[in-house]
Motif scaffolding. Structure first.
Motif, PDB file in Angstrom:
ATOM      1  N   VAL A  10      -1.272 -10.117   6.207  1.00  0.00           N
ATOM      2  CA  VAL A  10      -1.151  -9.177   7.592  1.00  0.00           C
ATOM      3  C   VAL A  10       0.411  -8.724   7.803  1.00  0.00           C
ATOM      4  O   VAL A  10       0.488  -7.606   8.365  1.00  0.00           O
ATOM      5  CB  VAL A  10      -1.547 -10.130   8.652  1.00  0.00           C
ATOM      6  CG1 VAL A  10      -1.487  -9.618  10.124  1.00  0.00           C
ATOM      7  CG2 VAL A  10      -3.023 -10.674   8.532  1.00  0.00           C
ATOM      8  N   SER A  11       1.296  -9.356   7.610  1.00  0.00           N
ATOM      9  CA  SER A  11       2.764  -9.325   7.488  1.00  0.00           C
ATOM     10  C   SER A  11       3.101  -7.893   6.812  1.00  0.00           C
ATOM     11  O   SER A  11       3.775  -7.058   7.364  1.00  0.00           O
ATOM     12  CB  SER A  11       3.799 -10.539   7.263  1.00  0.00           C
ATOM     13  OG  SER A  11       4.774 -10.074   7.119  1.00  0.00           O
ATOM     14  N   LYS A  13       1.204  -5.590   5.851  1.00  0.00           N
ATOM     15  CA  LYS A  13       0.324  -4.522   6.290  1.00  0.00           C
ATOM     16  C   LYS A  13       1.206  -4.124   7.444  1.00  0.00           C
ATOM     17  O   LYS A  13       1.325  -2.962   8.096  1.00  0.00           O
ATOM     18  CB  LYS A  13      -1.164  -4.916   6.848  1.00  0.00           C
ATOM     19  CG  LYS A  13      -2.053  -4.908   5.711  1.00  0.00           C
ATOM     20  CD  LYS A  13      -3.579  -5.226   6.525  1.00  0.00           C
ATOM     21  CE  LYS A  13      -4.208  -5.962   5.608  1.00  0.00           C
ATOM     22  NZ  LYS A  13      -5.492  -6.315   6.288  1.00  0.00           N
ATOM     23  N   ALA A  14       1.683  -4.844   8.332  1.00  0.00           N
ATOM     24  CA  ALA A  14       2.230  -4.606   9.519  1.00  0.00           C
ATOM     25  C   ALA A  14       3.531  -3.709   9.168  1.00  0.00           C
ATOM     26  O   ALA A  14       4.032  -2.746   9.833  1.00  0.00           O
ATOM     27  CB  ALA A  14       2.675  -5.734  10.416  1.00  0.00           C
ATOM     28  N   THR A  17       3.573  -0.050   8.722  1.00  0.00           N
ATOM     29  CA  THR A  17       3.604   0.653   9.870  1.00  0.00           C
ATOM     30  C   THR A  17       5.093   1.381   9.918  1.00  0.00           C
ATOM     31  O   THR A  17       5.320   2.536  10.757  1.00  0.00           O
ATOM     32  CB  THR A  17       3.306  -0.075  11.044  1.00  0.00           C
ATOM     33  OG1 THR A  17       2.294  -0.798  10.767  1.00  0.00           O
ATOM     34  CG2 THR A  17       2.979   0.706  12.445  1.00  0.00           C
ATOM     35  N   TYR A  18       5.981   0.772   9.587  1.00  0.00           N
ATOM     36  CA  TYR A  18       7.617   0.917   9.657  1.00  0.00           C
ATOM     37  C   TYR A  18       8.249   1.510   8.600  1.00  0.00           C
ATOM     38  O   TYR A  18       9.104   1.234   7.978  1.00  0.00           O
ATOM     39  CB  TYR A  18       8.222  -0.543  10.196  1.00  0.00           C
ATOM     40  CG  TYR A  18       7.908  -1.058  11.185  1.00  0.00           C
ATOM     41  CD1 TYR A  18       7.775  -0.381  12.351  1.00  0.00           C
ATOM     42  CD2 TYR A  18       7.185  -2.335  11.396  1.00  0.00           C
ATOM     43  CE1 TYR A  18       7.605  -1.062  13.660  1.00  0.00           C
ATOM     44  CE2 TYR A  18       6.513  -2.970  12.413  1.00  0.00           C
ATOM     45  CZ  TYR A  18       6.838  -2.332  13.400  1.00  0.00           C
ATOM     46  OH  TYR A  18       6.342  -2.834  14.732  1.00  0.00           O
TER      47      TYR A  18
END
Lengths: 264, 333
Positions: A10-11, A13-14, A17-18
């Motif tokens: 999950v980390s 995937k986040a 975004t950046y």
């Protein structure tokens, strides 16, 4: 274990975004390599070897050390975690059946993995551009050893940074301490200059401390230097990791008792 | 069987008191004056399995402190609490698997990712079997009608939609107890109503014990058969809300809108709060509200009437000033 793998997933995937920020951020550390080039070019004008390294080895050292510095993501996570503690948002880790340390490590290593993938492109580009002044790994075995030691160094730094973040339970602001610690780690771990420039007796003492093996030793091993210290290095690092792990668990359980989870 | 029990539960916070100005700041560097604030004071509570209890009180009354103590987030100064047979402060994994907490202003969702990613993470964290996980996702997303929002990044959801996702994330592992701290804060009327329906249904169908804190009277009225009123860290009432209001709401504020220009004159003693050609707002004692309304409706062309209940903080203040502590029978004295 599954929960920490999922946390990592999950980390990661986040992080995607950046991607723009990560892309730009991946270039910044290597500016240090160009600064090192300018500095060492002057110093090597009159010498062929400094601290047991040729100019090419020195440049390679800086590239490897900068790469490892970039991989450590836990250093930035300290700010987030300290803020979560200060603002009472840390409660979410306490009420779910997950270890905050495990969560921190999983998130930190997942970010590292993502940065590794992004930064490899920058490293490959630099390796091509600077091929005349860089040296290849001394051997595959040394390269593997450097990777293992580099990984242990990252785990050590993550634990150190987790412990730093835990101080936020006790103190309102840990900014000064964190910055001071970062500067000390950069120096002691050889991110600024190779530790071989320091007097021999200081190097001997430093071999019992973990910082020696964080950036300096993996970069040296890549260059085929100090290979005889590998086993000792592994033992010293493993012991420090176990020590810091235990300390992290104890400190968390002590400090969480003074947590007030302020705010609604 | 009581699933939540507290006995003489007390929490005292220590705060640093600082004099104002630069001088005070410098002085505080060397010598700090510590003051103690009792957030919860000898609080006794017993909640049976399957109950839906509303904890109501003004800001700073101790509602959130109680929830934090029951979740194990903070430690009591004295007294004891027991949730599902566990001491919360020990934060045993088995305990953490058996309850959930949703705090209105604190999110467990990953901001940049769809809620479905947080759900998948919770599946691993709580070890939810695959079948149960999918059944629950279907059940809750149907209930809230948010099936098409599960894959939208959380940052793109409205406040109400985010709260729905928070509730789903909290309930996926079938907790036996759910703590809700101000779950409707900042939500519009529609979202508020949907959350009431959702919580009521979860309580009825899944038997989840719910402790809900709020300073909105409406939350409590729509959901809870039992209300605990807290003020200054002490329980001041425990029982049905209707009984509380019957006894302690002593007046109503009535808003009347007229169809044409009107200068209303009433036979009853009212306190006029606003009087304009088309609108009148007045305060009247509760027992006179009915006859006054009857008179207005018979004498004037009324377009709309709204009856405003007294603010909960006034009611609580009145209970508190009556000088009595609460007990479990719903009586104040």
């Amino acid at each position: 274990m599954g929960k920490y793998l999922e946390t990592g997933k999950v980390s990661m995937k986040a992080q995607i975004t950046y991607r723009f920020d990560v892309g730009v951020g991946s270039i910044i550390p290597f500016i240090r390599v160009f600064l090192a080039y300018a500095l060492w070019k002057v110093l090597f004008a009159a010498k062929t070897e400094i601290g047991g390294m040729s100019f090419e080895m020195m440049m390679t050292y800086h590239l490897v050390a900068s790469f490892l510095t970039r991989l450590d993501q836990s250093v930035n996570m300290v700010w987030d975690m300290a803020e979560e503690i200060r603002e009472g948002r840390f409660s979410k880790y306490m009420v779910r059946p997950i270890s905050p340390l495990g969560h921190f490590l999983a998130e930190s290593l997942a970010k590292t993995l993502y940065i590794l993938l992004v930064t490899l492109a920058t490293v490959a580009f630099l390796a091509v551009v600077m091929r005349r002044i860089l040296v290849p790994p001394s051997s595959l075995a040394n390269l593997a050893g450097a990777c293992l030691m580099g990984f242990m160094g990252l785990v050590f730094l993550s634990l150190l940074n987790y412990l730093t973040a835990l101080l936020a339970f006790k103190f309102n602001d840990i900014t000064g301490w964190h910055i001071m610690k970062n500067n000390a780690v950069d120096f002691l771990a050889g991110a600024l200059v190779p530790l071989s420039l320091l007097p021999a007796w200081i190097q001997d003492v430093m071999r019992f401390f973990p910082f020696y093996y964080v950036y300096y030793y993996p970069a040296s091993l890549y260059l085929g230097l100090k290979t005889e210290q590998f086993v000792t290095g592994l033992i010293v690092m493993a012991l420090w990791i176990v020590l810091l792990w235990g300390l992290s668990v104890i400190v968390y359980h002590r400090f969480r008792r003074i947590y007030e989870g302020v705010g609604n | 069987m009581a699933v939540i029990k507290t006995k003489s539960l007390t929490k005292v916070f220590r705060r640093i008191k600082k004099q104002e100005g630069l001088k005070g700041t410098i002085k505080a560097l060397f010598r700090r004056e510590v003051i103690e604030k009792t957030a919860l004071d000898s609080f006794d509570l017993k909640i049976e399995e399957g109950e839906l209890v509303g904890l109501i009180g003004p800001n700073g009354a101790g509602k959130t402190t109680l929830v934090k103590l029951l979740c194990g987030i903070i430690q009591p100064t004295s007294g004891s609490c027991d949730v599902l047979g566990f001491t919360p402060g020990m934060l045993k994994n088995e305990f953490r698997k058996s309850f959930a907490v949703v705090m209105g202003q604190k999110s467990q969702l990953w901001w940049d990712l769809p809620a479905s990613d947080t759900f998948a993470l919770n599946r691993e964290i709580y070890g939810i079997p695959n079948g149960e996980y999918h059944t629950n996702i279907d059940y809750f997303s149907d209930l809230f009608q948010v099936g098409d929002l599960l894959n939208v990044p959380v940052r793109n959801l409205s406040l109400g939609e985010r709260m729905k996702m928070e509730l789903i994330a909290a309930l996926l592992h079938n907790p036996r107890v759910l703590f809700l701290d101000e779950p409707t804060i900042g939500l519009d009327a529609i979202a508020q109503k949907q959350i009431w329906q959702f919580l009521g249904q979860v309580n009825r169908e899944k038997g989840v014990t719910i402790l809900l804190t709020s300073h909105y009277m409406d939350d409590i009225r729509h959901l809870c058969r039992r209300t605990v009123v807290i003020n200054s860290g002490q329980k001041v009432y425990d029982g049905p809300l209707d009984r509380l209001l019957d006894r302690f709401q002593d007046h109503r504020v009535i808003h009347v809108t007229f169809e044409r220009e009107t200068d209303p004159r009433l036979d009853y003693p009212v306190e006029w709060l606003e009087k304009s050609p088309y609108k009148a707002v007045f305060k009247i004692s509760r027992e006179l509200a009915k006859p006054v309304l009857r008179q207005i409706l018979s004498m004037y062309d009324v377009d709309d009437v709204r009856i405003e209940e007294e603010d909960i903080s006034n009611v609580i203040e009145r209970i508190y000033l009556s000088g009595n502590g609460g007990n479990n029978s719903g009586q104040v004295s």
